[in-house]
Every structure is written in C-alpha cells, then in structure tokens.
Scaffold this active site. Structure first.
Site, PDB file in Angstrom:
ATOM      1  N   ASP A 108       0.337  -1.120  -0.068  1.00 56.16           N
ATOM      2  CA  ASP A 108      -0.122  -0.111   0.198  1.00 56.16           C
ATOM      3  C   ASP A 108       0.363   1.454   0.020  1.00 56.16           C
ATOM      4  O   ASP A 108       2.051   1.060  -0.006  1.00 56.16           O
ATOM      5  CB  ASP A 108      -0.509   0.021   1.012  1.00 56.16           C
ATOM      6  CG  ASP A 108      -1.899   1.236   1.503  1.00 56.16           C
ATOM      7  OD1 ASP A 108      -2.616   1.322   0.253  1.00 56.16           O
ATOM      8  OD2 ASP A 108      -2.114   1.520   2.425  1.00 56.16           O
TER       9      ASP A 108
ATOM     10  N   ASP B 280      -0.020   4.741   0.827  1.00 57.59           N
ATOM     11  CA  ASP B 280      -0.416   6.532   1.953  1.00 57.59           C
ATOM     12  C   ASP B 280      -0.293   5.321   3.535  1.00 57.59           C
ATOM     13  O   ASP B 280      -0.738   4.421   3.793  1.00 57.59           O
ATOM     14  CB  ASP B 280      -1.305   7.048   1.793  1.00 57.59           C
ATOM     15  CG  ASP B 280      -1.868   8.074   1.182  1.00 57.59           C
ATOM     16  OD1 ASP B 280      -0.689   8.574   0.352  1.00 57.59           O
ATOM     17  OD2 ASP B 280      -2.388   7.253   0.005  1.00 57.59           O
TER      18      ASP B 280
END
Length: 221
Positions: free
Chosen positions: A13, A15
C-alpha cells in the site's frame, strides 16, 4: 517474523505504508467536509485506505455526484503535497528489492500516487496498481489479486504491507500474508498479523531464484 518463509513478491500500500501523506490529505478532505456540512473530526478517520469515490458514495449526500467530487478532491490533493514524507527506512528497503518482485497497490488515483511518491523520494516501481485499475476498491481483494497476476506470481506467495483496516481486509480476502505498518497509527491496532513501526528494523535476503526472506536489520557497530 515469518521465520524461514520465502515470498515471491512484496505488495505495498502507499499512504501510511511507504509514505506519510496524512497532513496533506486531511487538509484537503477537512475543507471538503466543512463545505458539505460534515462533522470533520468524525469524518476524517473514514477516508484512509479507501478510494475517494467510494468514501463519497457511502455518504449519500443529496445532489452530490461522487465521481465529480472525487475528481475535485484529486485536483486539490495534487496541488498540496507539502509535508509528504517517507516512512522511516522505506527508501532503503524498497531500493533493495528486485524490480520485478514488488508493486505499489494504492487506493489513490495514479497521478496523485506518482506525485506523492516523488514528493517523498519513494522509488517508483515498474508496477503500480491504482484506484482506476479496479472496479471495486479495498476492502475488496481485486487490487492485490491484479498486482499478483501482473507480476506473474501466486497471491498466496505474496506478502502485503498495509496500514489501514480496509487494506488489511483486502489482503486477507485475497489470500496473501500481511505485515502491518504502524508508523502513522495514533493508537495501537489490534491485529493477528506481524507488525513493525517502520523499515529500519528489517532486512531482505534474496535467493538465486529471486524469492525473498525478511530478517532483522543488524545495528551498525
């Protein structure tokens, strides 16, 4: 920490996992929430790890077009990358990985993802799976399944690095192993998965076939 376990690929991922864009994102979303009469404090925790269009759709605000509003928010977020920083140790860790063995899998649209990675000094991988690449965002498993397919590996041989509940649920549903990154967590998260605060404490070993094993990073003498 996955003792002796080898992985064909790592899926990250973005952020909260390889970079911290919370200040930027929350500035933009707070202004949007105020404009629409929302309780900003209650609303902001719901935006992380999920595609903007799905966040807005869930609100079911009268007269609001989620696709248009998501576009407006993208433009605002693209104009505000101040304070976007790498998670500790992430740049070193990512640069040590074989280019064909890792990907970024994000709920952000591709243009915003690229802007944030460059602002934080995060290396841009050969494969980025972004919001527009799937019909159903996290917590649906589609994004991680697509990343594994494009890398040519089995999702069961992948390790997903995630920070948000929606992303963790997506990785679980896909059938991947999960490492939780807690660097941006304001409160401890209860999880059955291995968890690290950042990447300073982990090292990577790569065998002759390109499979990867995590280990503890040795302190400098």
């Amino acid at each position: 920490m996955f003792a002796g376990r080898r992985f064909a690929a790592f899926l990250f991922d973005m952020d909260g996992t390889v970079l911290n864009s919370i200040a930027s994102a929350e500035r933009v979303w707070a202004a949007w929430a105020l404009k629409h009469g929302l309780d900003v404090e209650a609303f902001l925790p719901t935006i992380h790890g999920v595609r903007a269009v799905e966040t807005i759709t869930r609100l079911a605000l009268p007269g609001v077009d989620p696709v248009h509003e998501a576009f407006v928010l993208l433009q605002a977020e693209a104009d505000d990358v101040e304070g976007v920083l790498p998670i500790a140790g992430a740049v070193r860790f990512l640069n040590a990985l074989p280019a064909e063995r890792w990907a970024i899998v994000t709920s952000a649209p591709r243009p915003l993802a690229l802007l944030r990675m460059r602002a934080a000094g995060i290396p841009v991988p050969a494969l980025v799976v972004a919001a527009e690449d799937v019909s159903h965002g996290k917590p649906a498993p589609d994004c991680f399944l697509l990343a594994a397919k494009r890398l040519g590996v089995d999702i069961g041989d992948c390790l997903v690095f995630e920070d948000a509940p929606a992303g963790i649920a997506a990785a679980e549903a896909a059938g991947a192993s999960v490492m939780v990154i807690s660097a941006t967590h304001q409160h401890p998260m209860t999880t059955q998965h291995n968890s690290i605060g950042g990447y300073e404490t982990v090292s990577i070993a790569i065998d002759d076939s390109g499979w990867m094993t995590l280990g503890a990073q040795r302190s400098a003498a």
